[in-house]
Design a protein around this motif. Structure first.
Motif, PDB file in Angstrom:
ATOM      1  N   HIS A 574       1.890   5.854 -52.150  1.00  0.00           N
ATOM      2  CA  HIS A 574       1.488   4.191 -52.273  1.00  0.00           C
ATOM      3  C   HIS A 574       2.028   3.914 -50.805  1.00  0.00           C
ATOM      4  O   HIS A 574       2.376   2.464 -50.829  1.00  0.00           O
ATOM      5  N   SER A 575       3.080   5.274 -50.341  1.00  0.00           N
ATOM      6  CA  SER A 575       4.013   4.223 -49.256  1.00  0.00           C
ATOM      7  C   SER A 575       2.881   3.802 -47.998  1.00  0.00           C
ATOM      8  O   SER A 575       1.470   4.149 -48.121  1.00  0.00           O
ATOM      9  N   PHE A 576       3.060   3.385 -47.026  1.00  0.00           N
ATOM     10  CA  PHE A 576       2.328   2.636 -45.812  1.00  0.00           C
ATOM     11  C   PHE A 576       1.808   4.425 -45.124  1.00  0.00           C
ATOM     12  O   PHE A 576       0.595   3.960 -44.690  1.00  0.00           O
ATOM     13  N   ALA A 577       3.082   5.462 -45.347  1.00  0.00           N
ATOM     14  CA  ALA A 577       2.913   6.571 -44.479  1.00  0.00           C
ATOM     15  C   ALA A 577       1.617   6.741 -45.600  1.00  0.00           C
ATOM     16  O   ALA A 577       0.280   7.520 -44.871  1.00  0.00           O
ATOM     17  N   GLY A 578       1.352   7.257 -46.848  1.00  0.00           N
ATOM     18  CA  GLY A 578       0.462   7.843 -47.673  1.00  0.00           C
ATOM     19  C   GLY A 578      -0.646   7.414 -47.189  1.00  0.00           C
ATOM     20  O   GLY A 578      -1.939   7.560 -47.956  1.00  0.00           O
ATOM     21  N   MET A 579      -0.655   5.403 -47.508  1.00  0.00           N
ATOM     22  CA  MET A 579      -1.969   5.084 -46.728  1.00  0.00           C
ATOM     23  C   MET A 579      -2.781   5.070 -46.004  1.00  0.00           C
ATOM     24  O   MET A 579      -3.548   5.850 -45.626  1.00  0.00           O
ATOM     25  N   GLU A 585      -7.789  10.493 -44.278  1.00  0.00           N
ATOM     26  CA  GLU A 585      -8.430  12.530 -45.543  1.00  0.00           C
ATOM     27  C   GLU A 585      -9.812  12.982 -45.390  1.00  0.00           C
ATOM     28  O   GLU A 585     -10.001  13.866 -45.659  1.00  0.00           O
ATOM     29  N   PRO A 586     -10.620  11.962 -45.679  1.00  0.00           N
ATOM     30  CA  PRO A 586     -12.423  11.861 -45.537  1.00  0.00           C
ATOM     31  C   PRO A 586     -12.243  13.366 -44.724  1.00  0.00           C
ATOM     32  O   PRO A 586     -13.768  14.442 -45.385  1.00  0.00           O
ATOM     33  N   ALA A 587     -11.775  12.410 -43.536  1.00  0.00           N
ATOM     34  CA  ALA A 587     -12.282  13.385 -41.892  1.00  0.00           C
ATOM     35  C   ALA A 587     -11.362  14.727 -42.421  1.00  0.00           C
ATOM     36  O   ALA A 587     -11.752  15.752 -41.345  1.00  0.00           O
ATOM     37  N   ILE A 588     -10.680  14.452 -42.720  1.00  0.00           N
ATOM     38  CA  ILE A 588     -10.051  16.377 -42.725  1.00  0.00           C
ATOM     39  C   ILE A 588      -9.688  17.251 -43.694  1.00  0.00           C
ATOM     40  O   ILE A 588      -9.356  18.044 -44.245  1.00  0.00           O
ATOM     41  N   TRP A 595      -3.494  15.000 -46.899  1.00  0.00           N
ATOM     42  CA  TRP A 595      -3.184  13.109 -46.331  1.00  0.00           C
ATOM     43  C   TRP A 595      -1.854  13.870 -45.232  1.00  0.00           C
ATOM     44  O   TRP A 595      -1.896  13.039 -44.361  1.00  0.00           O
ATOM     45  N   LYS A 596      -1.028  14.278 -46.062  1.00  0.00           N
ATOM     46  CA  LYS A 596       0.197  14.700 -44.734  1.00  0.00           C
ATOM     47  C   LYS A 596      -0.138  15.491 -44.055  1.00  0.00           C
ATOM     48  O   LYS A 596       0.523  14.718 -43.174  1.00  0.00           O
ATOM     49  N   ILE A 597      -1.075  16.492 -43.412  1.00  0.00           N
ATOM     50  CA  ILE A 597      -1.607  16.879 -42.830  1.00  0.00           C
ATOM     51  C   ILE A 597      -2.097  16.189 -41.672  1.00  0.00           C
ATOM     52  O   ILE A 597      -2.045  16.058 -40.333  1.00  0.00           O
ATOM     53  N   GLY A 598      -2.114  15.108 -42.085  1.00  0.00           N
ATOM     54  CA  GLY A 598      -3.444  14.184 -41.417  1.00  0.00           C
ATOM     55  C   GLY A 598      -2.253  13.496 -41.052  1.00  0.00           C
ATOM     56  O   GLY A 598      -2.941  13.076 -39.712  1.00  0.00           O
ATOM     57  N   ILE A 599      -1.514  13.160 -41.825  1.00  0.00           N
ATOM     58  CA  ILE A 599      -0.193  12.079 -41.114  1.00  0.00           C
ATOM     59  C   ILE A 599      -0.219  13.019 -39.498  1.00  0.00           C
ATOM     60  O   ILE A 599       0.445  12.340 -38.492  1.00  0.00           O
ATOM     61  N   ALA A 600       1.059  13.989 -40.082  1.00  0.00           N
ATOM     62  CA  ALA A 600       1.563  15.337 -39.312  1.00  0.00           C
ATOM     63  C   ALA A 600       0.353  15.509 -37.442  1.00  0.00           C
ATOM     64  O   ALA A 600       0.624  15.475 -36.752  1.00  0.00           O
ATOM     65  N   LEU A 601      -0.829  15.473 -37.769  1.00  0.00           N
ATOM     66  CA  LEU A 601      -1.771  15.572 -37.352  1.00  0.00           C
ATOM     67  C   LEU A 601      -1.456  14.140 -35.900  1.00  0.00           C
ATOM     68  O   LEU A 601      -2.019  14.370 -34.172  1.00  0.00           O
ATOM     69  N   ILE A 602      -1.728  13.061 -36.358  1.00  0.00           N
ATOM     70  CA  ILE A 602      -1.860  11.818 -35.456  1.00  0.00           C
ATOM     71  C   ILE A 602       0.107  11.848 -35.083  1.00  0.00           C
ATOM     72  O   ILE A 602      -0.111  12.225 -33.918  1.00  0.00           O
ATOM     73  N   THR A 603       0.592  12.042 -35.416  1.00  0.00           N
ATOM     74  CA  THR A 603       1.793  11.748 -34.803  1.00  0.00           C
ATOM     75  C   THR A 603       1.710  13.167 -34.153  1.00  0.00           C
ATOM     76  O   THR A 603       2.728  12.546 -32.972  1.00  0.00           O
ATOM     77  N   SER A 604       1.532  14.455 -33.993  1.00  0.00           N
ATOM     78  CA  SER A 604       2.037  15.614 -33.126  1.00  0.00           C
ATOM     79  C   SER A 604       1.037  15.563 -32.123  1.00  0.00           C
ATOM     80  O   SER A 604       0.779  15.597 -30.766  1.00  0.00           O
ATOM     81  N   PHE A 611       4.578  18.045 -35.416  1.00  0.00           N
ATOM     82  CA  PHE A 611       3.814  18.504 -36.012  1.00  0.00           C
ATOM     83  C   PHE A 611       5.108  19.200 -37.242  1.00  0.00           C
ATOM     84  O   PHE A 611       5.054  18.411 -38.305  1.00  0.00           O
ATOM     85  N   VAL A 612       6.446  19.863 -36.858  1.00  0.00           N
ATOM     86  CA  VAL A 612       7.351  20.543 -37.851  1.00  0.00           C
ATOM     87  C   VAL A 612       7.861  19.049 -38.315  1.00  0.00           C
ATOM     88  O   VAL A 612       8.216  19.316 -39.005  1.00  0.00           O
ATOM     89  N   GLY A 613       8.386  18.474 -37.083  1.00  0.00           N
ATOM     90  CA  GLY A 613       9.158  17.411 -37.515  1.00  0.00           C
ATOM     91  C   GLY A 613       8.874  16.387 -38.328  1.00  0.00           C
ATOM     92  O   GLY A 613       9.479  15.558 -39.632  1.00  0.00           O
TER      93      GLY A 613
END
Length: 705
Positions: A574-579, A585-588, A595-604, A611-613
């Motif tokens: 429910h955090s901002f990162a989770g949102m 998530e539907p695209a990936i 969704w966690k991997i999705g955030i890493a794809l964006i930041t990397s 990605f690792v960090g």
């Protein structure tokens, strides 16, 4: 009192110029770009004597003063533009004694520019192996400039070279002799060009006459006047250049006859020639190349395992210790799950980065890297490239940015463009942390036939996959881009030498420091931002989650630990990162990602290794163990809502394939824009690589699912 002085190092490629530069400057070096062009400018400081401190400029290697590439054009501009900030007070011409005749041609051209010259003779040991004896004293007398034998790899002759440079600097001759009489070839009209363009020598004036349209330092009015003078005197560029070269070689032949002795008319076969019979063999050579790559990637896992385990355990211990000392709260969470998690994501992969660059340095220093160009030239040509494209592609294993800049040595515009467009498909060192983390998650650490590490074999496969895809895309682009120009590939092979282990060690340390300093800053900053996004969310939703679990813990105190873990997980969702992650998530999801991997794809996209960090921060914030588990253990334990593991073999392989092909690097796109001078090509590059990554990752996931 020391005074400033500028010395340029010039010479043919593979003549020992870089070795001399390193020997003179040590670690007092910096790399930038020449003004207005994306060509490396290596400079350093050297203490020549007690009273003379010199700025050393390592100019790009060139075979003559008639430029054919962007590198050679830079050297040309620096030497001919008398107002250029980098124009030297003295030039050290590095000449390969084992190929003396060709090197003396370039030396003679430099001498006629009327800048003080010192000739540094390298490769004397190779000349001796070929049965060539050189009378350096006689050559010095006939050339009219100092000639100093040196071996920069072993620091031999450097003291004498510095003494000679100091003497020339202190006692600059009032006039410098002509190697050949240029006026006798051109006619007296060349003096008018020299006066008009304010040049110190007739030879510089000849070059202005030959290339006035390309030289950037000439203004429009001067170019018009030069063109008019050339028209009046019916200037024939090709005829005069041919006469000049013939006149130079005639004098060089005389010098060679009087100053060199060869044991026999047939050159001796040196050790390098015998080794090349095996390493450049069309069958054995390629097998040996694959073995070399196999050893490299096996070593990355085998040698790096021990320091990586120690680093991971150390950070886990520190996290536990801090959690035991500090009271639970926001500050403890920031330090343990934000700062410490980000730092561990940097430090743990430093050993692998250092090992990779150590091996690359050994291959370059030994002379084997240049052989790879020849071995792969036939493959390159089948894909619409040539052997010169191999060096940028191989350099791409370290970093795509300098690799793309290295493509400027490719003279054919079409081949240069294609090389630039496919170089990011080569797996750079930034991908290495991602590869090794994911391979460790989904590929078992077992041995095949008792000695082949399965994880190392997969890593080698990923690097080869990037290379094969680069060739396929090159072939497609070759069919699309039409041109009538033909290219050729000529490259002089350096002799084999034992690697300089001190140089290897320094390179490994420097690359490790650069990774920590440059990439580390990005990862730390993004880790702290991600911690904030993952720790906070819309107040109403976060309050609702906290109230829910407060009530549940009061009702079921025996399940406190389980409920706290569920609370941390739900707060993260429910955090901002989770949102943000849930939004993409539907695209990936078709690729097997959560969704966690999705955030890493964006930041990397800022840098692949982020990605690792990102994963370290997200899994730390969502965990209540406060540092008692390593990142790998947390990711192995990750589960979806239905209880299935997140990192299955299918999902892990899909993610690996995505990172092999995806353009996840802003710096690379920026340098492509600089090199092509257009946003069109970086846009095309990003689009085709993303489509390739998504499509292949989709296929792999559904095959292994």
């Amino acid at each position: 009192m020391q005074r400033s002085y500028t010395i340029a190092l010039v010479g043919n490629p593979n003549s020992g110029k870089s070795s001399l530069f390193n020997a003179l400057t040590g670690l007092n070096q910096k790399v930038g770009n020449f003004p207005g062009v994306t060509v490396d400018k290596k400079t350093g400081i050297s203490k020549i004597s007690d009273t003379l401190s010199a700025s050393i400029i390592d100019l790009p290697g060139t075979y003559s003063l008639y430029p054919k590439s962007a590198d050679e054009q830079v050297t040309y501009e620096v030497l001919l533009d008398q107002k250029n900030a980098d124009r030297p007070d003295l030039i050290v011409v590095i000449a390969d004694a084992s190929n003396l005749k060709r090197n003396l041609l370039f030396c003679s051209q430099i001498m006629d520019l009327k800048i003080p010259v010192v000739i540094a003779l390298t490769m004397m040991d190779i000349a001796n192996q070929k049965g060539i004896t050189i009378d350096t004293t006689g050559m010095e007398r006939m050339m009219g400039v100092p000639v100093i034998p040196i071996n920069p790899r072993r620091n031999k002759g450097l003291a004498r070279l510095k003494k000679t440079i100091s003497d020339v600097a202190e006692n600059r001759p009032a006039s410098l002799p002509d190697f050949i009489d240029i006026i006798s070839i051109t006619g007296e009209w060349l003096a008018d060009i020299r006066t008009l363009c304010e040049q110190d020598s007739n030879y510089a004036a000849l070059h202005l006459a030959c290339n006035y349209a390309e030289l950037k330092h000439l203004n429009a009015a001067t170019r018009i006047q030069v063109a008019a003078l050339l028209g009046e005197n019916k200037f024939n560029k090709g005829k005069i250049q041919a006469e000049e070269i013939m006149m130079r070689y005639k004098k060089i032949d005389t010098i060679m006859q009087q100053c060199t002795v060869t044991d026999s008319p047939m050159k001796r076969m040196v050790v390098s020639d015998r080794i090349d019979k095996v390493l450049l063999h069309p069958v054995y050579g390629n097998v040996i190349l694959l073995v070399v790559l196999f050893i490299l990637f096996q070593s990355i896992f085998w040698l790096a395992k021990y320091p990586m385990d120690w680093i991971q355990e150390s950070f886990a211990y520190i996290g536990t210790a801090i959690s035991g000392v500090m009271p639970a709260g926001l500050l403890q969470d920031l330090i343990v799950n934000g700062l410490l998690a980000g730092m561990s994501g940097i430090a743990v992969f430093v050993p692998q980065i250092m090992i990779l660059f150590g091996f690359i340095t050994i291959l370059e220093d030994s002379g084997y890297m240049a052989r790879i160009s020849f071995l792969t030239d036939r493959i390159m040509r089948s894909a619409g490239l040539n052997g010169r494209s191999v060096m940028p592609l191989i350099s791409g294993m370290a970093c795509a940015v300098p690799a793309i800049m290295a493509a400027r040595t490719i003279q054919n515009a079409k081949e240069r463009l294609i090389t630039i467009m496919v170089t990011p498909l080569m797996s750079c060192s930034a991908r290495l942390p991602v590869y090794t983390m994911l391979i460790a998650l989904v590929i078992p650490s077992k041995r095949v036939w008792g000695f082949i590490n399965m994880q190392g074999l997969v890593l080698m496969g990923l690097y080869l996959l990037g290379f094969v895809m680069a060739l396929i895309v090159s072939k497609v682009m070759d069919l699309i881009i039409k041109t009538k120009t033909r290219s050729y590939f000529l490259m002089e092979l350096p002799v084999y030498r034992a690697p300089r282990w001190k140089n290897v060690g320094i390179t490994m340390l420097e690359k490790g420091k650069i990774f920590i300093r440059d990439v580390g800053k990005v990862i730390i900053v993004l880790s702290l931002i991600l911690w904030a996004l993952a720790a906070f969310g819309p107040p109403a939703q976060m309050k609702k989650v906290d109230e829910k679990y407060t009530t549940l813990i009061q009702q079921h105190p025996e399940q406190t630990e389980t409920l706290q873990h569920e609370q941390a997980t739900e707060r993260l969702e429910h955090s901002f990162a989770g949102m943000m992650g849930k939004g993409i998530e539907p695209a990936i999801k078709p690729l097997g990602y959560d969704w966690k991997i999705g955030i890493a794809l964006i930041t990397s996209f800022a840098a692949r290794e982020v990605f690792v960090g990102t994963m370290a921060t997200l899994y730390s914030v969502g965990d209540v163990s406060n540092g008692t588990q390593t990142l790998e253990e947390k990711m192995q334990a990750a589960r979806r809502d239905d209880g299935t593991p997140v990192y299955t073999l299918a999902a892990g392989l899909s993610l690996l394939i995505f990172y092999v092909f995806a353009m996840q690097c802003m710096s690379t796109l920026a340098i492509v824009k600089r090199e092509t001078r257009s946003w069109k090509y970086p846009a095309i590059q990003f689009a085709y690589m993303f489509a390739l990554a998504y499509g292949c990752a989709f296929i792999v996931f559904h095959i292994f699912k």
